[in-house]
Write a protein that holds these residues in place. Structure first.
Motif, PDB file in Angstrom:
ATOM      1  N   PRO A 168     110.300 -43.458   0.901  1.00  0.00           N
ATOM      2  CA  PRO A 168     108.868 -42.680   0.522  1.00  0.00           C
ATOM      3  C   PRO A 168     108.069 -43.123   0.181  1.00  0.00           C
ATOM      4  CG  PRO A 168     111.104 -41.841  -0.630  1.00  0.00           C
ATOM      5  CD  PRO A 168     110.907 -42.493   0.083  1.00  0.00           C
ATOM      6  N   ASN A 169     108.175 -44.673  -0.562  1.00  0.00           N
ATOM      7  CA  ASN A 169     106.752 -45.418   0.046  1.00  0.00           C
ATOM      8  C   ASN A 169     106.604 -45.967   0.506  1.00  0.00           C
ATOM      9  OD1 ASN A 169     107.649 -45.812  -2.806  1.00  0.00           O
ATOM     10  ND2 ASN A 169     110.062 -47.185  -2.242  1.00  0.00           N
ATOM     11  N   LEU A 170     106.861 -45.714   2.366  1.00  0.00           N
ATOM     12  CA  LEU A 170     105.804 -45.753   2.697  1.00  0.00           C
ATOM     13  C   LEU A 170     105.255 -45.084   3.589  1.00  0.00           C
ATOM     14  CD1 LEU A 170     109.192 -46.785   5.831  1.00  0.00           C
ATOM     15  CD2 LEU A 170     107.301 -48.452   4.776  1.00  0.00           C
ATOM     16  N   HIS A 171     103.650 -45.357   4.429  1.00  0.00           N
ATOM     17  CA  HIS A 171     103.062 -44.493   4.605  1.00  0.00           C
ATOM     18  C   HIS A 171     102.883 -43.953   5.656  1.00  0.00           C
ATOM     19  CE1 HIS A 171     101.317 -45.841   0.862  1.00  0.00           C
ATOM     20  NE2 HIS A 171     101.070 -46.956   0.908  1.00  0.00           N
ATOM     21  N   VAL A 172     103.233 -42.990   6.453  1.00  0.00           N
ATOM     22  CA  VAL A 172     103.583 -42.713   7.739  1.00  0.00           C
ATOM     23  C   VAL A 172     102.289 -41.922   8.383  1.00  0.00           C
ATOM     24  CG1 VAL A 172     105.501 -41.477   8.873  1.00  0.00           C
ATOM     25  CG2 VAL A 172     106.106 -42.604   6.562  1.00  0.00           C
ATOM     26  N   PHE A 173     102.131 -42.425   9.629  1.00  0.00           N
ATOM     27  CA  PHE A 173     100.985 -41.454  10.634  1.00  0.00           C
ATOM     28  C   PHE A 173     101.715 -41.388  11.964  1.00  0.00           C
ATOM     29  CE2 PHE A 173      99.360 -45.507  11.686  1.00  0.00           C
ATOM     30  CZ  PHE A 173      98.670 -45.535  12.797  1.00  0.00           C
ATOM     31  N   THR A 174     101.480 -40.064  13.241  1.00  0.00           N
ATOM     32  CA  THR A 174     102.180 -39.840  13.683  1.00  0.00           C
ATOM     33  C   THR A 174     100.400 -39.921  15.090  1.00  0.00           C
ATOM     34  OG1 THR A 174     101.387 -37.442  14.039  1.00  0.00           O
ATOM     35  CG2 THR A 174     103.593 -38.543  13.527  1.00  0.00           C
ATOM     36  N   TYR A 175     100.031 -40.535  15.751  1.00  0.00           N
ATOM     37  CA  TYR A 175      99.598 -40.918  16.380  1.00  0.00           C
ATOM     38  C   TYR A 175      99.583 -39.675  18.508  1.00  0.00           C
ATOM     39  CZ  TYR A 175      94.862 -42.270  19.108  1.00  0.00           C
ATOM     40  OH  TYR A 175      93.596 -42.663  19.546  1.00  0.00           O
ATOM     41  N   GLN A 176      99.015 -38.845  18.400  1.00  0.00           N
ATOM     42  CA  GLN A 176      99.617 -38.065  19.048  1.00  0.00           C
ATOM     43  C   GLN A 176      98.290 -36.843  20.721  1.00  0.00           C
ATOM     44  OE1 GLN A 176     101.844 -36.014  16.330  1.00  0.00           O
ATOM     45  NE2 GLN A 176     102.955 -35.608  18.022  1.00  0.00           N
ATOM     46  N   GLY A 177      98.461 -36.756  21.096  1.00  0.00           N
ATOM     47  CA  GLY A 177      98.243 -36.486  22.202  1.00  0.00           C
ATOM     48  C   GLY A 177      98.070 -34.762  22.228  1.00  0.00           C
ATOM     49  N   ASP A 178      97.213 -34.241  22.994  1.00  0.00           N
ATOM     50  CA  ASP A 178      97.131 -32.643  23.052  1.00  0.00           C
ATOM     51  C   ASP A 178      98.693 -32.199  23.533  1.00  0.00           C
ATOM     52  OD1 ASP A 178      95.812 -32.813  25.820  1.00  0.00           O
ATOM     53  OD2 ASP A 178      94.071 -33.224  24.617  1.00  0.00           O
ATOM     54  N   GLY A 179      98.720 -32.986  25.395  1.00  0.00           N
ATOM     55  CA  GLY A 179     100.077 -32.267  25.621  1.00  0.00           C
ATOM     56  C   GLY A 179     101.212 -32.541  24.755  1.00  0.00           C
ATOM     57  N   ASP A 180     101.315 -33.845  24.033  1.00  0.00           N
ATOM     58  CA  ASP A 180     102.452 -34.052  23.120  1.00  0.00           C
ATOM     59  C   ASP A 180     102.354 -33.081  22.956  1.00  0.00           C
ATOM     60  OD1 ASP A 180     104.297 -36.576  22.579  1.00  0.00           O
ATOM     61  OD2 ASP A 180     103.475 -35.774  20.941  1.00  0.00           O
ATOM     62  N   LEU A 181     101.554 -32.968  21.914  1.00  0.00           N
ATOM     63  CA  LEU A 181     101.759 -32.136  19.670  1.00  0.00           C
ATOM     64  C   LEU A 181     101.441 -30.471  20.054  1.00  0.00           C
ATOM     65  CD1 LEU A 181      99.864 -33.285  16.478  1.00  0.00           C
ATOM     66  CD2 LEU A 181      98.978 -30.781  18.053  1.00  0.00           C
ATOM     67  N   CYS A 225     104.154 -42.809  17.830  1.00  0.00           N
ATOM     68  CA  CYS A 225     103.931 -42.793  19.066  1.00  0.00           C
ATOM     69  C   CYS A 225     104.271 -41.721  19.595  1.00  0.00           C
ATOM     70  CB  CYS A 225     103.996 -44.446  20.311  1.00  0.00           C
ATOM     71  SG  CYS A 225     103.086 -45.998  18.949  1.00  0.00           S
ATOM     72  N   PRO A 226     103.673 -41.651  20.366  1.00  0.00           N
ATOM     73  CA  PRO A 226     103.980 -40.114  21.390  1.00  0.00           C
ATOM     74  C   PRO A 226     104.007 -40.535  23.055  1.00  0.00           C
ATOM     75  CG  PRO A 226     100.971 -40.851  21.705  1.00  0.00           C
ATOM     76  CD  PRO A 226     102.377 -42.112  20.917  1.00  0.00           C
ATOM     77  N   VAL A 227     104.423 -39.391  23.333  1.00  0.00           N
ATOM     78  CA  VAL A 227     104.298 -38.956  24.967  1.00  0.00           C
ATOM     79  C   VAL A 227     102.448 -38.963  25.725  1.00  0.00           C
ATOM     80  CG1 VAL A 227     104.703 -37.409  25.531  1.00  0.00           C
ATOM     81  CG2 VAL A 227     104.885 -39.515  27.426  1.00  0.00           C
ATOM     82  N   GLY A 228     102.455 -39.540  26.168  1.00  0.00           N
ATOM     83  CA  GLY A 228     100.466 -39.755  26.816  1.00  0.00           C
ATOM     84  C   GLY A 228      99.979 -40.952  26.632  1.00  0.00           C
ATOM     85  N   CYS A 229      98.561 -41.050  27.431  1.00  0.00           N
ATOM     86  CA  CYS A 229      98.262 -42.324  27.329  1.00  0.00           C
ATOM     87  C   CYS A 229      98.273 -43.120  25.804  1.00  0.00           C
ATOM     88  CB  CYS A 229      96.943 -42.094  27.438  1.00  0.00           C
ATOM     89  SG  CYS A 229      96.812 -41.564  29.306  1.00  0.00           S
ATOM     90  N   ALA A 230      98.244 -42.584  24.902  1.00  0.00           N
ATOM     91  CA  ALA A 230      98.869 -43.544  23.735  1.00  0.00           C
ATOM     92  C   ALA A 230     100.435 -44.160  23.428  1.00  0.00           C
ATOM     93  CB  ALA A 230      97.801 -42.772  22.570  1.00  0.00           C
ATOM     94  N   VAL A 231     100.819 -43.993  24.076  1.00  0.00           N
ATOM     95  CA  VAL A 231     102.145 -43.809  24.344  1.00  0.00           C
ATOM     96  C   VAL A 231     102.788 -45.654  23.740  1.00  0.00           C
ATOM     97  CG1 VAL A 231     102.974 -45.030  26.967  1.00  0.00           C
ATOM     98  CG2 VAL A 231     104.809 -43.504  25.262  1.00  0.00           C
ATOM     99  N   MET A 232     102.120 -46.290  24.071  1.00  0.00           N
ATOM    100  CA  MET A 232     101.287 -48.337  24.105  1.00  0.00           C
ATOM    101  C   MET A 232     101.392 -48.568  23.281  1.00  0.00           C
ATOM    102  SD  MET A 232     102.363 -49.684  27.827  1.00  0.00           S
ATOM    103  CE  MET A 232     101.378 -48.791  28.770  1.00  0.00           C
ATOM    104  N   ALA A 233     100.638 -47.226  22.044  1.00  0.00           N
ATOM    105  CA  ALA A 233      99.742 -48.087  20.911  1.00  0.00           C
ATOM    106  C   ALA A 233     100.660 -48.681  20.074  1.00  0.00           C
ATOM    107  CB  ALA A 233      99.421 -46.813  20.077  1.00  0.00           C
ATOM    108  N   TYR A 234     101.787 -49.069  19.558  1.00  0.00           N
ATOM    109  CA  TYR A 234     102.279 -50.087  19.235  1.00  0.00           C
ATOM    110  C   TYR A 234     102.503 -51.438  19.805  1.00  0.00           C
ATOM    111  CZ  TYR A 234     105.537 -48.437  23.722  1.00  0.00           C
ATOM    112  OH  TYR A 234     105.871 -49.221  25.314  1.00  0.00           O
ATOM    113  N   ASP A 235     101.760 -51.040  20.488  1.00  0.00           N
ATOM    114  CA  ASP A 235     101.070 -53.095  21.312  1.00  0.00           C
ATOM    115  C   ASP A 235     100.476 -53.220  20.802  1.00  0.00           C
ATOM    116  OD1 ASP A 235     103.394 -53.489  22.644  1.00  0.00           O
ATOM    117  OD2 ASP A 235     102.471 -53.187  24.558  1.00  0.00           O
ATOM    118  N   TYR A 236      98.583 -51.845  19.907  1.00  0.00           N
ATOM    119  CA  TYR A 236      97.499 -52.409  19.385  1.00  0.00           C
ATOM    120  C   TYR A 236      98.096 -51.900  18.064  1.00  0.00           C
ATOM    121  CZ  TYR A 236      97.095 -51.192  24.298  1.00  0.00           C
ATOM    122  OH  TYR A 236      97.335 -50.793  26.097  1.00  0.00           O
ATOM    123  N   PHE A 237      98.525 -51.835  17.394  1.00  0.00           N
ATOM    124  CA  PHE A 237      98.952 -51.854  15.967  1.00  0.00           C
ATOM    125  C   PHE A 237      99.113 -52.819  15.039  1.00  0.00           C
ATOM    126  CE2 PHE A 237      97.427 -47.167  16.596  1.00  0.00           C
ATOM    127  CZ  PHE A 237      96.103 -47.375  15.749  1.00  0.00           C
TER     128      PHE A 237
END
Ligand SMILES: Cc1ncc(C[n+]2csc(CCOP(=O)(O)OP(=O)(O)O)c2C)c(N)n1
Ligand code: SF4
Length: 252
Positions: A84-97, A48-60
């Motif tokens: 390497p066996n894990l599937h990894v994604f980031t979720y970021q807004g434009d200010g963060d990324l 998760c990023p900083v920004g409105c999606a900061v609390m995405a950890y509560d949703y997935f």
């Protein structure tokens, strides 16, 4: 009666803090649908990023790590390289990324890290009250550009897909939007392609999603979707900027 549409399992059944008409909820659902389809919830880690999606950890439903201020691709690098066996994604807004995290974004691409980046471009710093972001459109009014963004003093917007498509380690750079059902389906396909690339070790995949922030744009949810169509898509053309599975294509 058979159920034809339901909440994906990878999206927890909890209320979110997102505003009415915000694109984050739609984009969360698309990511969760892809995780469900691939049956990888137990092996997926989201960052998760900083920004409105900061609390995405509560949703997935999958494991989540919080890495604010643009550091998500760096943390994703560590998580993926250590397992390497894990599937990894980031979720970021434009200010963060695209502001505080520009270096991490670019260099994860140069290194060809085998991760997925979901980049939510709503042209503003949503969480902090609507300041100018790197992706704010020329002339766009924000809290910090009350007379509209002047490119002579504030610079030009950063076109992340175009930029990332120049890097050799990038497998997929695609821009999509969530302003219509057809575009939402296209966005889902792009996110699936990105996760497929990750599962097959093809390198870094970035999906830029043109999204809404009706609260800080000062418009209704319907007007916000219209702004995506009338102002954002013409400046940020949708399309595939790089796809190693199909060769480079021109943006539509
Ligand atoms: C060092 C530092 N700079 C700035 C901030 C304030 N800050 C928190 S979130 C954010 C912007 C988030 O915007 P974006 O990434 O576009 O996500 P959105 O909220 O629009 O989804 C900023 C500037 C901060 N907390 N720390
Ligand atoms: S402030 Fe904007 S980006 Fe944040 S939840 Fe509300 S509409 Fe979404």
């Amino acid at each position: 009666m058979s159920v034809i549409f339901k909440r994906p399992h990878a999206l927890l059944d909890v209320p979110t803090h997102y505003c009415p008409g915000c694109g984050h909820g739609i984009i969360h659902r698309l990511v969760a649908e892809v995780i469900d389809e691939m049956g990888i919830e137990g092996e997926t880690v989201g960052i998760c990023p900083v920004g409105c999606a900061v609390m995405a950890y509560d949703y997935f439903g999958c494991d989540m790590v919080e890495a604010p201020h643009g550091r998500a691709p760096a943390v994703a690098t560590g998580v993926k390289r250590s397992n390497p066996n894990l599937h990894v994604f980031t979720y970021q807004g434009d200010g963060d990324l695209a502001a505080i995290g520009t270096a991490e974004t670019v260099h994860s691409g140069t290194r060809g890290e085998n991760i997925v980046i979901i980049f939510v471009n709503n042209t503003t710093y949503g969480m902090t009250g609507g300041q100018m972001a790197p992706t704010t459109l020329p002339g766009q009014v924000t809290q910090t550009t009350p007379y509209g963004r002047d490119v002579h003093t504030a610079g030009h917007p950063v076109k992340i897909c175009e930029l990332m498509s120049t890097l050799d380690g990038v497998a997929l750079a695609q821009r999509v939007a969530i302003d219509s059902p057809a575009h939402i389906r296209e966005a889902k396909n792009a996110i699936r392609k990105a996760f497929d690339n990750e599962a097959n070790g093809r390198g870094l995949s970035i999906v830029e999603v043109l999204s809404t922030c009706p609260t800080n744009w000062g418009v209704t949810p319907a007007e916000a979707m219209e702004f995506v169509r009338s102002d954002m898509i013409p400046y940020y053309p949708l399309g595939v900027y790089k796809d190693v599975t199909a060769g480079e294509k021109e943006a539509r």
